[in-house]
Each structure stands twice: as C-alpha cells, then as structure tokens.
Design a protein around this motif. Structure first.
Motif, short mmCIF file in Angstrom:
data_model
loop_
_atom_site.label_atom_id
_atom_site.label_comp_id
_atom_site.label_asym_id
_atom_site.label_seq_id
_atom_site.Cartn_x
_atom_site.Cartn_y
_atom_site.Cartn_z
N GLY A 68 57.40 25.16 16.81
CA GLY A 68 57.04 26.37 16.07
C GLY A 68 58.23 27.13 15.52
O GLY A 68 58.22 28.36 15.48
N VAL A 69 59.24 26.40 15.07
CA VAL A 69 60.42 27.03 14.47
C VAL A 69 60.07 27.52 13.07
O VAL A 69 59.34 26.84 12.33
N GLY A 70 60.60 28.67 12.69
CA GLY A 70 60.31 29.22 11.37
C GLY A 70 61.06 28.51 10.26
O GLY A 70 60.46 27.98 9.32
N ILE A 71 62.39 28.53 10.34
CA ILE A 71 63.23 27.93 9.29
C ILE A 71 64.22 26.97 9.94
O ILE A 71 65.18 27.39 10.60
N PRO A 72 64.03 25.65 9.78
CA PRO A 72 65.05 24.72 10.24
C PRO A 72 66.14 24.57 9.16
O PRO A 72 65.82 24.45 7.97
N VAL A 73 67.39 24.60 9.60
CA VAL A 73 68.52 24.43 8.67
C VAL A 73 69.30 23.20 9.12
O VAL A 73 69.84 23.16 10.22
N LEU A 74 69.36 22.18 8.26
CA LEU A 74 70.10 20.97 8.57
C LEU A 74 71.59 21.24 8.43
O LEU A 74 72.03 21.87 7.45
N PHE A 75 72.38 20.73 9.36
CA PHE A 75 73.77 21.18 9.54
C PHE A 75 74.63 20.00 9.98
O PHE A 75 74.14 18.95 10.36
N HIS A 76 75.96 20.21 9.93
CA HIS A 76 76.94 19.22 10.40
C HIS A 76 76.86 17.94 9.58
O HIS A 76 76.87 16.83 10.11
N HIS A 77 76.86 18.10 8.26
CA HIS A 77 76.74 16.96 7.37
C HIS A 77 77.94 16.03 7.51
O HIS A 77 79.09 16.48 7.61
N ALA A 78 77.68 14.72 7.46
CA ALA A 78 78.76 13.74 7.51
C ALA A 78 79.72 13.99 6.35
O ALA A 78 79.30 14.34 5.24
N PRO A 79 81.03 13.80 6.57
CA PRO A 79 82.00 14.09 5.51
C PRO A 79 81.83 13.22 4.28
O PRO A 79 82.24 13.62 3.19
N TYR A 80 81.21 12.05 4.42
CA TYR A 80 80.99 11.18 3.28
C TYR A 80 79.69 11.50 2.55
O TYR A 80 79.36 10.86 1.55
N ARG A 81 78.92 12.48 3.03
CA ARG A 81 77.64 12.81 2.41
C ARG A 81 77.90 13.64 1.15
O ARG A 81 78.40 14.77 1.21
N SER A 82 77.59 13.09 -0.01
CA SER A 82 77.87 13.75 -1.28
C SER A 82 76.83 14.82 -1.60
O SER A 82 75.75 14.86 -1.00
N ASP A 83 77.15 15.65 -2.58
CA ASP A 83 76.18 16.64 -3.05
C ASP A 83 74.89 15.96 -3.51
O ASP A 83 73.79 16.44 -3.23
N ALA A 84 75.04 14.84 -4.20
CA ALA A 84 73.86 14.14 -4.72
C ALA A 84 72.94 13.69 -3.58
O ALA A 84 71.72 13.84 -3.65
N SER A 85 73.54 13.15 -2.51
CA SER A 85 72.70 12.69 -1.40
C SER A 85 72.09 13.86 -0.65
O SER A 85 70.95 13.77 -0.17
N LEU A 86 72.81 14.98 -0.55
CA LEU A 86 72.25 16.15 0.13
C LEU A 86 71.17 16.82 -0.72
O LEU A 86 70.20 17.37 -0.19
N GLU A 87 71.31 16.77 -2.03
CA GLU A 87 70.25 17.28 -2.90
C GLU A 87 68.97 16.46 -2.75
O GLU A 87 67.86 17.00 -2.73
N LYS A 88 69.14 15.15 -2.63
CA LYS A 88 67.98 14.27 -2.40
C LYS A 88 67.33 14.60 -1.06
O LYS A 88 66.10 14.69 -0.94
N LEU A 89 68.17 14.80 -0.04
CA LEU A 89 67.66 15.15 1.28
C LEU A 89 66.92 16.49 1.23
O LEU A 89 65.86 16.66 1.86
N GLU A 90 67.45 17.43 0.46
CA GLU A 90 66.84 18.75 0.31
C GLU A 90 65.41 18.61 -0.21
O GLU A 90 64.49 19.27 0.28
N THR A 91 65.22 17.76 -1.20
CA THR A 91 63.90 17.55 -1.77
C THR A 91 62.95 16.94 -0.74
O THR A 91 61.79 17.36 -0.61
N GLU A 92 63.45 15.99 0.01
CA GLU A 92 62.62 15.29 1.00
C GLU A 92 62.19 16.21 2.14
O GLU A 92 61.01 16.22 2.53
#
Length: 279
Positions: A231-255
C-alpha cells in the motif's frame, strides 16, 4: 514552520558517478537524498550529490541537520569529504550510522576514506560532523519529533533501510538491497506498509538481474510488487546502474507508469512534496 514534507534527490546513481551526455536528463551523481520535515533537514547518504547539497544548505544558512547513512561503500560516502558545511565548526551535522558486519562504524569508514594517500586531508577536519552509532533495527527520535526507524538489509557487508515518520507522513528508503530468491520478505513489507513515498533500489531490470545475483541490488519489478502489496503511495525507482542511459530510463518510466500510476523513476533534482496530515 513549514507544513510540508519534501523529498529531494541530489544523486540517484549507484556504484560510480557517470556524468555524460547520455545520462544528463536523469543525472550522474551517486546516492544522496534530502528529506525536509518542515524546516528541519534529514540527509540520507553521502554520495557525490552531497557536494551540491552542501552548497545549497550553505546558501540557505542552515546550521543544524541530521544525517543517516545506509552503509559504507564508496559510492555512498564519497561526497562527505566535499560537503563544505561539514568542515564548519559552527555547523552541527548529527551523523548516524549503523554498526555493520565486523563491527564497522561510520567513523571507521570515513577515517579510512579520508587519509593519505587516498585523500589529502583527514576526517579530523570535519569539525561540524558528530558521529553516532546504532544497531540496524533501532529507532531514533529527532528534536523535531520525526522518528527514524531502521531495518537491516541484505547487501554485501551489511546495509540499513530507513523509514521517516513525521506528522502523519512517511518516507521509506530501501536502497542497496537484494531481494530473497523466495520473494518479498514479510518484515520488509511491514516496514514500508502505507508509506507515502518509498525510494527503492531498482539498479537492475528483470532481464539483467540473473547475471548479477549476489551483487546486493534489486529490480524495478520487485519495487512495484512491494509497493502494490504494502500500500505504498509513490514508489520511486533509485540507484540506477551507471551504464543505464537516459533512453533506457525513459523506457522504464513508461513501463512502470503503466503498471503503477504515479510511480516515478528518480532523477537529480526531483522533488516530491507532501502536505502534513496531523497538526
């Protein structure tokens, strides 16, 4: 007194800073989070983003604050030697660190980090920082009545998660944590239950996790499952791998937004604001 809880992200990466044109949107600094309870500031972790936080706190004229560290790996401590106000004896930084595996304390770790030949000055010059030890699982009540609960986490060398409760609002920070092979732990579910915001270690995706078992990190899938079941209100994904690009994180954001409306992928400068619910 401000009637809000603000969670601001000064560094969201794991392992090592990665400031390139491919990481500019989400940022490249390592873990550092500011949780403001009214006018009082609680800092979680001393990653490279802490340098920028220090300059901002100096600009604001803040003289007293509390600092909690999750564990003592380099990416979570490397900003402390560059935390300008920590060297000011007129500033009080109440630093709390868990006693981890083999009895290592925060002061021990910082002393090793800040000594020649690895660093030109020693931690003795951090005149404004006052170290306090505690056992993971303990709770600490701060002067502003905020209660900081802790929980041991599965991470190489040991780790500690936090939950901050203040005037009816809760912020949980679960980073540098590897989920069990059997699934979500009931104790962790109970720890984050009902939190308004949960910051969670989603360094890996489900696809790349199998090649990193035992490295001490979790996935976006486990983040959302934990949020759904607790029952968490807002989960925030954190500690992104250093090789994770903006493009891959934008895709993850959509998912993740499609699966859990309101879920966020953390980025440098992100601020989540909560109005308090109790006077």
């Amino acid at each position: 007194m401000s009637d809000q809880v603000k969670v601001r992200f000064w560094g969201v990466r794991g392992s090592i800073p990665c400031c390139t044109e491919k990481t500019s949107r989400f940022g490249g600094d390592t873990a550092c989070i500011e949780v403001s309870c009214g006018d009082d500031v609680i800092i979680i972790d001393c990653g490279s983003g802490m340098m920028h936080l220090g300059h901002d706190l100096e600009r604001r004229g803040l003289k007293t604050m509390d600092l909690f560290v999750t564990h003592y790996h380099f990416d979570h401590l490397c900003g402390l030697p560059f935390f300008c106000i920590g060297f000011n004896p007129e500033t009080t930084v109440n630093a709390y660190g868990p006693v981890l595996d083999n009895g290592v304390t925060m002061k021990d770790a910082v002393s090793k980090l800040m000594e020649p030949p690895l660093f030109p000055i020693t931690s003795a010059l951090l005149k404004g920082v006052h170290f306090n030890d505690f056992e993971a699982g303990a709770s600490t009540t701060l002067s502003n009545s905020a209660v900081v609960h802790s929980i041991p986490l599965n991470h190489p060398g040991g780790g500690c998660g936090y939950r901050i409760d203040w005037h009816g609002r809760s912020v949980a920070i679960i980073t540098d944590f590897e989920h069990a092979s059997t699934g979500l732990d009931q104790g962790l579910k109970d720890f984050v239950r009902g939190a308004d915001v949960m910051v969670y270690d989603a360094m890996y995706t489900s696809a790349d996790y199998p090649s990193h078992v035992g490295w001490g990190h979790s996935t976006d899938d486990f983040c959302l499952s934990l949020a759904e079941e607790s029952g968490v209100g807002i989960p925030v994904l954190f500690h992104h791998a250093p090789y994770r690009s903006d493009a891959s994180l934008e895709k993850l954001e959509t998912e993740v937004s499609a699966r859990f409306p309101g879920a966020m992928v953390g980025y440098d400068g992100l601020e989540v604001v909560l109005s308090i619910t109790e006077a």
